[in-house]
Scaffold this active site. Sequence first.
Site, PDB file in Angstrom:
ATOM      1  CB  SER A 147      45.941  27.975  65.976  1.00 39.31           C
ATOM      2  OG  SER A 147      45.085  27.800  66.028  1.00 39.31           O
TER       3      SER A 147
ATOM      4  CE  LYS B  26      42.186  29.142  66.331  1.00 37.22           C
ATOM      5  NZ  LYS B  26      42.298  28.158  66.528  1.00 37.22           N
TER       6      LYS B  26
ATOM      7  CB  SER C 185      44.288  24.492  67.408  1.00 34.17           C
ATOM      8  OG  SER C 185      45.899  24.555  66.810  1.00 34.17           O
TER       9      SER C 185
END
Length: 487
Positions: free
Chosen positions: A151, A76, A175
């Site tokens: 997210s 990420k 997330s």
Amino acid sequence: MSDLTTMSAAQLAKAIADKQASAVEVTTAHLDRIDAVDERVHAFLHVDREGALAAAERVDRGEITGPLAGVPIAVKDVIATKGVPTTAASKILEGWRPPYDATLVERLRAAGMPMLGKTNMDEFAMGSSTEYSAYGPTNNPWDLGRIPGGSGGGSAASLAAYEAPLAIGTDTGGSIRQPGAVTGTVGAKPTYGGTSRYGLIAFSSSLDTPGPCARTVEDAALLHAVIAGHDPRDSTSIDRPVPDVVGAARLGSTGDLTGVKLGVVKEFAGDGSEPGVLSSFHESLEALVKLGAEIVEVSCPHFQYALPAYYLIAPSEASSNLARFDGVRYGLRTGDDGSRSLEEVMSLTREAGFGPEVKRRIILGTYALSSGYYDAYYGQAQKVRTLITRDFEAAFERVDVLVSPTTPFVAFPFGSRTSDPYQMYLADLFTIPTNLYGGPAISVPCGLSEGLPVGFQVMAPTMADDRMYRVAAALESAVGTFTPPAL
């Protein structure tokens, strides 16, 4: 699509160790898959082909060995990677290349795991749909017109699209788990402090938790074991042995849950959840009972206040953490033509560099921390957090784990919730309490509703991460895994 890209991480590791495939072959297959489909999925913001192949070559030369040596991974874009762009999906950090690696990236490199690249996300991890990325949304491989969660939608989508066998996410209010639920993948949030936050671009420091994303529970446990453990550079890191999550996942995969008590949270009984989500959840409960588990209804009365408490605590911490992005030291700098004061340059930089959701949360957090309102808002939210923690502790005196749907609804169409922030925030209704408590939780696919994946959440006491892996693996053994339509 290569057979190498459809294999699990455990299968790939074995194939590499047994010399049935080389690490370079495995990494190349995934890089080729990214080239073939990512224009439609947009899971990646940056692909590090050269770095990934160099790491794979070191494994093939025998320089690095280990349980996941040679297995590629996506990371990420909120996690610092030395020399590789790290933007937090924000224009304010566009092009920034950190001079150091996050602790968990160091551990991935030491484990011989080639890093394919950095995945898309909501800007600064603020969102539930990956629609708030400054570089455009990620599409859900199950339906390219729907969101992949947030997210960490890029990490989850890269797995569902078979672009990567493993990925790293971060979980502040859900997330990792919520994207896992809506993409039919596995997402695990470790105990807060069980994985290092050093090198993580902070959103909410008392909540942020890096964790594994995978297509199977065993794969998630294998990755968890690589990245977890004490880090003296992180003041919140827990100096205790990592639970045997791999052993627990393998035990669970035998399908025996005899004597395990599952607590069904009364307050998550279904208000606001789609019928298909509830149907899959109850069918999963029946499957777990057949494996020997006992179902116990428990009440956690303060869970109903988790969402408003979270949206005071997290934005308050964000407003402080994001104050460092001012155009003075690094990143974007706007309006510095010599005619403006430093304050004006900082204001113009933040106006141009931050997106609408980040601005919304900074304003909310700054207000909650302002003089005269701190006790009324932030202070009260922290008291609610304590009450939620007590609810968890009381529940775990009666049961081994708590279970619920991961999210109240399946993946929704793009644009359907951006006009109403509250409706977007409801995506994390069932995941937020665990973050406020600090315990571990995992989402595992449990069925389909209208052809889209549904997630089943397992929550465990702090530092009892192994419990959630055992139950999740047992459910996986009963219901199987779910494959999206071919891209």
